[in-house]
Design a protein around this motif. Structure first.
Motif, PDB file in Angstrom:
ATOM      1  N   ILE A   9       0.998  -1.271  -0.006  1.00  6.43           N
ATOM      2  CA  ILE A   9      -0.284   0.022   0.213  1.00  6.43           C
ATOM      3  C   ILE A   9       0.756   1.288  -0.103  1.00  6.43           C
ATOM      4  CG2 ILE A   9      -1.784   1.319   1.295  1.00  6.43           C
ATOM      5  CD1 ILE A   9      -3.039  -1.404   2.071  1.00  6.43           C
ATOM      6  N   GLU A  10       2.211   1.187   0.500  1.00  7.57           N
ATOM      7  CA  GLU A  10       3.030   2.221   0.769  1.00  7.57           C
ATOM      8  C   GLU A  10       3.305   2.526  -0.879  1.00  7.57           C
ATOM      9  OE1 GLU A  10       5.461   5.322   1.373  1.00  7.57           O
ATOM     10  OE2 GLU A  10       4.193   4.532   2.769  1.00  7.57           O
ATOM     11  N   LYS A  11       3.597   1.701  -1.576  1.00 10.41           N
ATOM     12  CA  LYS A  11       3.983   1.885  -3.046  1.00 10.41           C
ATOM     13  C   LYS A  11       2.971   2.386  -3.643  1.00 10.41           C
ATOM     14  CE  LYS A  11       7.870  -1.307  -3.570  1.00 10.41           C
ATOM     15  NZ  LYS A  11       8.434  -2.687  -4.392  1.00 10.41           N
ATOM     16  N   TYR A  12       1.899   2.004  -3.638  1.00  8.07           N
ATOM     17  CA  TYR A  12       0.490   2.408  -4.414  1.00  8.07           C
ATOM     18  C   TYR A  12       0.422   4.123  -3.902  1.00  8.07           C
ATOM     19  CZ  TYR A  12      -4.138   2.838  -5.860  1.00  8.07           C
ATOM     20  OH  TYR A  12      -5.338   3.447  -6.418  1.00  8.07           O
ATOM     21  N   ASN A  13       0.350   4.355  -2.690  1.00  7.03           N
ATOM     22  CA  ASN A  13       0.258   5.579  -2.095  1.00  7.03           C
ATOM     23  C   ASN A  13       1.297   6.496  -2.801  1.00  7.03           C
ATOM     24  OD1 ASN A  13      -2.159   5.151  -0.806  1.00  7.03           O
ATOM     25  ND2 ASN A  13      -0.840   4.766   1.301  1.00  7.03           N
ATOM     26  N   ARG A  14       2.470   5.988  -2.729  1.00  5.62           N
ATOM     27  CA  ARG A  14       3.351   6.806  -3.237  1.00  5.62           C
ATOM     28  C   ARG A  14       3.549   7.239  -4.649  1.00  5.62           C
ATOM     29  NH1 ARG A  14       8.643   3.384  -3.057  1.00  5.62           N
ATOM     30  NH2 ARG A  14       7.826   3.264  -0.964  1.00  5.62           N
ATOM     31  N   TYR A  15       2.892   6.080  -5.483  1.00  3.46           N
ATOM     32  CA  TYR A  15       2.615   6.606  -7.009  1.00  3.46           C
ATOM     33  C   TYR A  15       1.675   7.602  -7.126  1.00  3.46           C
ATOM     34  CZ  TYR A  15       1.692   5.446 -11.794  1.00  3.46           C
ATOM     35  OH  TYR A  15       1.437   5.694 -13.025  1.00  3.46           O
ATOM     36  N   PHE A  16       0.511   7.708  -6.385  1.00  2.00           N
ATOM     37  CA  PHE A  16      -0.329   8.768  -6.372  1.00  2.00           C
ATOM     38  C   PHE A  16      -0.340   9.929  -5.411  1.00  2.00           C
ATOM     39  CE2 PHE A  16      -2.630   4.919  -7.898  1.00  2.00           C
ATOM     40  CZ  PHE A  16      -3.046   5.624  -9.334  1.00  2.00           C
ATOM     41  N   GLY A  17       0.750   9.989  -4.566  1.00  2.00           N
ATOM     42  CA  GLY A  17       0.812  11.093  -3.594  1.00  2.00           C
ATOM     43  C   GLY A  17       0.143  11.137  -2.457  1.00  2.00           C
ATOM     44  N   PHE A  18      -0.400  10.101  -2.014  1.00  2.00           N
ATOM     45  CA  PHE A  18      -1.394   9.713  -0.994  1.00  2.00           C
ATOM     46  C   PHE A  18      -0.243   9.568   0.381  1.00  2.00           C
ATOM     47  CE2 PHE A  18      -4.391   8.017  -4.293  1.00  2.00           C
ATOM     48  CZ  PHE A  18      -5.245   8.963  -4.226  1.00  2.00           C
ATOM     49  N   GLU A  19      -1.100  10.023   1.427  1.00  3.71           N
ATOM     50  CA  GLU A  19      -0.266   9.729   2.712  1.00  3.71           C
ATOM     51  C   GLU A  19      -0.857   8.314   3.085  1.00  3.71           C
ATOM     52  OE1 GLU A  19      -0.468  11.411   7.628  1.00  3.71           O
ATOM     53  OE2 GLU A  19      -1.950  12.013   5.902  1.00  3.71           O
ATOM     54  N   THR A  20       0.288   7.469   3.741  1.00  8.63           N
ATOM     55  CA  THR A  20       0.086   6.462   4.369  1.00  8.63           C
ATOM     56  C   THR A  20       0.016   6.152   6.001  1.00  8.63           C
ATOM     57  OG1 THR A  20       1.467   5.254   2.540  1.00  8.63           O
ATOM     58  CG2 THR A  20       1.118   3.960   4.657  1.00  8.63           C
ATOM     59  N   ARG A  21      -1.234   6.144   6.412  1.00  8.57           N
ATOM     60  CA  ARG A  21      -1.311   6.344   7.643  1.00  8.57           C
ATOM     61  C   ARG A  21      -1.505   4.688   8.478  1.00  8.57           C
ATOM     62  NH1 ARG A  21      -3.052  11.008   9.406  1.00  8.57           N
ATOM     63  NH2 ARG A  21      -3.663  10.181  11.475  1.00  8.57           N
ATOM     64  N   HIS A  22      -1.312   3.666   7.551  1.00  3.97           N
ATOM     65  CA  HIS A  22      -1.260   2.539   8.160  1.00  3.97           C
ATOM     66  C   HIS A  22      -0.762   1.504   6.773  1.00  3.97           C
ATOM     67  CE1 HIS A  22      -2.183  -1.625   9.578  1.00  3.97           C
ATOM     68  NE2 HIS A  22      -2.863  -1.038  10.501  1.00  3.97           N
ATOM     69  N   PRO A  23       0.485   0.770   7.555  1.00  3.65           N
ATOM     70  CA  PRO A  23       1.202   0.070   6.247  1.00  3.65           C
ATOM     71  C   PRO A  23       0.151  -0.899   5.506  1.00  3.65           C
ATOM     72  CG  PRO A  23       1.716  -0.730   8.136  1.00  3.65           C
ATOM     73  CD  PRO A  23       0.955   0.352   8.720  1.00  3.65           C
ATOM     74  N   LEU A  24      -0.793  -1.491   5.962  1.00  5.32           N
ATOM     75  CA  LEU A  24      -1.623  -2.699   5.492  1.00  5.32           C
ATOM     76  C   LEU A  24      -3.184  -2.211   5.210  1.00  5.32           C
ATOM     77  CD1 LEU A  24      -0.632  -5.573   8.035  1.00  5.32           C
ATOM     78  CD2 LEU A  24       0.339  -4.853   5.849  1.00  5.32           C
TER      79      LEU A  24
END
Length: 210
Positions: A9-24
């Motif tokens: 999910i971290e990689k997905y969020n990084r692709y679109f510029g979203f904040e990661t609040r939980h790794p899973l």
């Protein structure tokens, strides 16, 4: 097209510029403020999106995904999805639920996740929602989002998973409604066709037309 590996999910969020609040697990919001290029992505987690508007075409498995606005589309780990922006189309608007299979380990939902057949490649039809149905699903998205804003404690995981499971159960109910409604529509169309044939034959026009 190069395939982007979104195995976390971290990689997905990084692709679109979203904040990661939980790794899973995560809730994401797409609108015209989010860069959404045409891309091809390999998923390493489950995802379910409530689409509010059209604006892209989805290539999923070996076919194009049948979807429109006010629909739900869903993907599972190991699946590859192509997203193609429509020329001169509006920016797609959607809210998405992302959850990694590791989040389901040793939980009842982890044991039954395969029962939610709309995650399968074989299912290339989106769930078309009524306004009431969309509001129900959106409510559970909002509950999960609020829980992700809360500091993690011993209740966090069970509360999030409970909301995910109820949301997926509602999706199954709505899919069943969609297929039953379609079956009834097809049955009515066939009945009308048979009625027209009977009226044509009873009129004697068949012999004249021959």
């Amino acid at each position: 097209m190069e395939i982007y590996e979104a195995d976390t999910i971290e990689k997905y969020n990084r692709y679109f510029g979203f904040e990661t609040r939980h790794p899973l697990v995560g809730i994401v919001h797409f609108d015209d403020t989010v860069e959404q290029p045409t891309h091809c992505m390999h998923f390493g987690f489950y995802s379910l999106f409530i689409k509010k508007t059209t604006g892209c075409k989805i290539n999923y498995g070996k076919t194009s995904y049948d979807f429109d606005d006010e629909t739900v589309v869903s993907f599972a780990p190991g699946q590859t999805v192509g997203i193609h922006r429509l020329e001169d189309g509006p920016a797609p608007e959607a809210v998405g639920l992302l959850f990694h299979p590791d989040f389901l380990l040793r939980t009842p939902l982890g044991q039954k996740i395969k029962q939610y057949t709309f995650f399968s490649y074989a299912s290339n039809e989106a769930l078309h929602l009524s306004t009431e149905e969309r509001l129900i699903l959106q409510d559970y998205m909002d509950k999960i989002a609020r829980e992700l804003q809360h500091p993690i404690d011993k209740f966090s995981k069970s509360l999030i998973i409970s909301n995910i499971e109820v949301m997926l159960n509602y999706c199954m109910r709505f899919y069943e409604r969609q297929f039953v409604t379609r079956e009834e529509l097809n049955h009515n169309a066939l009945g009308k066709f048979e009625q027209l044939i009977d009226e044509y034959l009873d009129s004697g026009r068949g012999a004249i037309d021959v």
